[in-house]
Each structure stands twice: as structure tokens, then as C-alpha cells.
Design a protein around this motif. Sequence first.
Motif, PDB file in Angstrom:
ATOM      1  N   GLU A 255     -18.597  78.424  11.152  1.00 53.12           N
ATOM      2  CA  GLU A 255     -19.349  77.358  11.813  1.00 53.12           C
ATOM      3  C   GLU A 255     -20.461  76.868  10.898  1.00 53.12           C
ATOM      4  O   GLU A 255     -21.029  77.648  10.130  1.00 53.12           O
ATOM      5  N   GLU A 403     -24.635  74.321  16.682  1.00 50.86           N
ATOM      6  CA  GLU A 403     -23.351  74.226  15.962  1.00 50.86           C
ATOM      7  C   GLU A 403     -22.997  72.754  15.776  1.00 50.86           C
ATOM      8  O   GLU A 403     -22.887  72.011  16.750  1.00 50.86           O
ATOM      9  N   HIS A 406     -17.149  73.086  12.747  1.00 46.47           N
ATOM     10  CA  HIS A 406     -16.408  74.341  12.897  1.00 46.47           C
ATOM     11  C   HIS A 406     -15.072  74.182  12.170  1.00 46.47           C
ATOM     12  O   HIS A 406     -14.358  73.207  12.394  1.00 46.47           O
TER      13      HIS A 406
HETATM   14 MG    MG Z   1     -16.805  75.669  17.760  1.00 47.20          MG
END
Ligand code: MG
Length: 594
Positions: A255, A403, A406
Motif C-alpha cells: 500500500e 491509503e 494499493h
Molecule cells: Mg486497499
Amino acid sequence: MLQTLRQHLRHGYGRHIWSRSLTTAAAASITQRSSTLAEVPQSSRLSWMLLPTKKSTKRGDTCSVATTTDMLTKAGYIHQSSAGIYTLMPLAQRAMDKIERIIDDEMQSVGGQKLAMPTLLTPDNWIKTGRWQTTGDELFTLHDRKQSAMLLGPTHEEEVTAIVKTMVRSFREYPLRLYQTTRKFRDEARPRAGLLRGREFVMKDMYSFDVTRDQAIETFGALERAYRRCFDRIGVPYAVADADSGNIGGSLSKEFHFVHGSGEDTVLACQSCGYAANEERARGSCSAHGAAYLATVVDAASGSRVAQRLVVVPAGHEPSALKIRQAWPLEPGHRLELAPANVQETQRAAADMLEPLVDACALGLPESPSVSASVAGDWHVAQAGDSCTRCASGVLTAQRAIEVGHIFYLGDKYSRSMDLTVLHQGARHYVQRGCFGIGISRVLQAAAECCSSSDAGLRWPLAIAPFLAAIVPLAGTSHVPQVYKKLAQVVVGGKCVFENNVAVDDREYLSPGFRLHDAQLLGFPLTLVLGRAFAAASEVEVQLRLPPTLSLPRAAAGIELTCIDDEYRAHVHLDRLAEFLGCLLADACPQTLH
Ligand code: MG
Ligand code: ATP
């Protein structure tokens, strides 16, 4: 017409229309649109823009605004339609376009081909991969007029697999790296914080197809490097963390996070060796005495117990449902429950469940069910203060993070369930896969979140600010073209950084105070004020609103910067403006502007 407008005004709508349509000053500004500012594109003139900022009348109003969502709303960047669903107003869209251009550039530098897959999907392929049955409430589903089920794409692994399966005939056509930028739909349980967690959001998603595992791992590496370049160029400090693959699946994933206190994730990192991982995945060791938990698999429909195992974790640590589920995958319709086990329960569990305990030992759990200090296996959620398991000398520290990207190596997931194979060296194999996402709308707000504060107001990284600069002429627009031309001469790293990057606040029907206040609300990195000093001595007041992570020089081209209330200012003669801005930008942010 007048009455309708008055009604709008009473209800708080259309102040922009009101002031533009009904005042003589507005009429004058319309005349001026076609004269002195002919060189400035209409799309860069604030008089043409739908901006609600006039509502905030008090100077210093920005300070009372607490969250980035409020700041973006108040400054007219975003408009909430319903929970987790927003309109990106023109300024936000400009910033998004800039992010998208950076990403396009980097995706195409590693062979990415851009396509656009449909949003409205049928469940056929989702049934094949099992995700129709397992995704649950997050999926937005609907029915067409024939009552056939459909869904709004939350991600596109199934769709892209079907395309490649239909179109690719030979191993020679691989590797393939296909990507798109589209809206995704996820019925999040808790949409929050504006664009940070939306139910409809914009994502760049790339899908890779390779013939062999080694090639797929190479692709993963190439994309990790491309992602690092994207985030370097966006200009917000970020961390790369080992991660869980979640519902997307696969065995290797990382991530990308903007480190910020408001983030929903926790990244644990070791300063000694550079190891970083999402808390849910991180490995940390700890010599504290153990605590026992019973991990019970329950049939969700009947509530009856299906199986039970003993899990021992260091004292003061929580067991990790994720790690346990990975080692002990659940059947569909089952759920995992974790509860502390007291000594009697532990012993009873040992007596009752010889089989599961044997399994538990195989998982690396202690042979004796009694609570023990010598805990083997890694079944706990790591936390700050644990020793780093990679280098053994470092200690993990924890930081909250958002985040923003990813990436996954998927192996044959999706290829196996949808039977996507390739004939290579005489044998048929499943095509090796990867997928790579960046939440573009989340990046937009997360970048603002990391650069702004309730004291300083909205700030943008230079590379993605909707406009790098605004010219605010306080006494007529006649001098604007001279300043505009000077900006066109500024070159940083071989690039004309102000080209199509300067807004002009030509809303002459607004007072100077209003327009200066708006400049503060909008948060463009540079504001060039043409006030009395300009009329008297061709002196431009340069106001800088830069992210706190940029270290500013005390002077540029020998012209001093002074700091007033979190904002830097400089007074620069028109003849030296290009030189000053060139030096300043080259010093402050050489890499992010090109
Ligand atoms: Mg994710
Ligand atoms: P999260 O854990 O935040 O729910 P995720 O792991 O489910 O995200 P992915 O499937 O990995 O998300 O999607 C790729 C990227 O899309 C994420 O890294 C994030 O930047 C963005 N994203 C995911 N969900 C949302 C959302 N609800 N709103 C905005 N962006 C999102």
C-alpha cells in the motif's frame, strides 16, 4: 425573473447569479471580459467560474473551519450530493486532471494502455469468481427492465479478464498492461470525510497479464517503481507498506500511504531497516507473557459452533483475525469469533478438541494449552514498541496514514476461476496476474489534508494545485496582461510552469477585501496582488501559500521573503518578477513542477 432571483437569494442560492446579473458593476465586468483580458483564457478567469466563496464575508473566516472537507466545500471545490457522493466543481476537477496526467504519464512509461470499461456490469463473471456471493453489502446492485440483476463496478478484475480471454490468442501477445480511470461504486458502511471515503469515487486501476510467475513479479516491481514516481511527482511525503490483499486476493501486496493523523490506517515502521507494514499485516515480536484466545468458527445462519482452536498471543496484544483467517480460511457462510480464554476454558478446550489443537500446533501455536511465555507463531496485531522481526535490532513505531494506492500480485487468481489460459512451451498455464489501484479522488483530498491546517487554511502541493498562481488586480484589470506576460517567461527545469496555470480574479464587482479573502480561501500556492504599490511603482505583492513540508529560502534572486501569520510575502518589481519566481520555484520544489 427578478422575483425568482430574489426567491433564490432568500433561500441562499444563486448569489453568484444575483451579483453578476443585477448590479451595474457586474455589467461592467462583462464588458471588460472581451477587452483588456483577451489574452487570458476565459477558463482561467474567476468571473467565469462558479465560485460560492462570496458567502464567507468575515476576514479570517478560514480559521473557524475545522476540516479539509469544510474548507473544500466552502471554497467551492466540492459539493455534496448525498452521503459519500460529491460533485467535483471546476477547481477540484482541474486538480484531478493534473493528478490524472501524472498518473497517465507514469502508467504509459511502463507500457500501460488506457481503455475504458463499462461501469454497469452483469454478474455473470462475478458469479464465476465467487465475488457476487461473497462481497456482501458493499456491492451496489440493481435490476434492468427485464428484472436481470446488474451491478455498478466497484473494481474491474472480472471484466478485464473476460476481455483478455476473448481477444488474446497467443502467448506472443503478452505481457499486457491495461488501465483505466473511472468512477467506482462501493456502498461503504461509513462514508466519511468528503472524498476520502466515498460511495462513488474515481480510481485509476491497472491490470497486468504475464505468461510466467517471474514475469508477473517483474511487472509488480516495475509498477511499484512507477507508483513511487507518481507519488514523488504529486509531492506529498508517503510511505510504502506491506499489506493484506483483502477481497481483491493474491499473495503479495503493498500500500501507498500519505502519513497523516486523520488517516484510518496505522502503518508500523522500523527506522533501523526501513521495514513498513500496515498494522493488520505487520510482524512484530514481543517477549511478554502470553494470553490465550479461543478462535471459534460459527455458522452465520444457525449460529452453531463449527470448530474451535486455541490461539496464544503476547500479553497486551490483540489476536489478529486477519492472520488467523489467512492460515485457517473460512468456508462461505462461516464467520470467525475471537474471545479471551480463561484457564478453565483453555484446559476444557484442550480436553474437548484434540483435533483442532493438533491443527493449532501445525500453525505454530504452543503444544500445551496452558498460558505460556514461549509463544511461537505470529497471531497477534503488532503494535508500536514491538521488536522488528526483519532486522531484530529496531523497534516498531506507529503512524496514522491514509491509503492512497494499493498494488497486488495476484498469481492465477481470476485466471483460474475464469479459465484464462495461455499455451507456452508446450503446456497450458493460467495467465499470471497483477492489479494496481490509485484512488485519484482520495489523493486529491488527502493531499489537501496533508498540506492544510485550520490555522493556515487550504494549501496544495504545487504539482496538483488547480492553478499555480492567481493574479488579483485591485484597481482595474488593465495591468494584468503585463504581469501575465512576465509569468510566461518563467522557466523551471526547462518547463514554462505558469502556462495555463494562472487564474485572474477579474470579479471587479467584488471589493478588494473580498477578493483577497477568496485568495486565502482558495489556497493557490502564489497570489500576485496588484494594489497601490503596483500603480505607484510597478511593485507586485507576492503571497505564498505553500505546503509546510516545503522548506522555503529566506530570499530568492536577492529579494527577501517575510513571514506574516503563516504566509510568506515578498514585494517584487515587475521587471524582476520572472527572475524572482524562477529562483523561488527552482529552490523550493525543483522536482514537483516537471
Ligand atoms: Mg486497499
Ligand atoms: P480501504 O481499505 O480504504 O477501504 P481498499 O483497500 O478497499 O480501501 P482498494 O480496493 O485497494 O481499496 O482500492 C484502491 C484504492 O482506491 C485505494 O488505495 C484508495 O486509494 C481508493 N479507494 C478505495 N475505497 C475508496 C473509497 N471508498 N473512497 C475513495 N477512495 C477509495
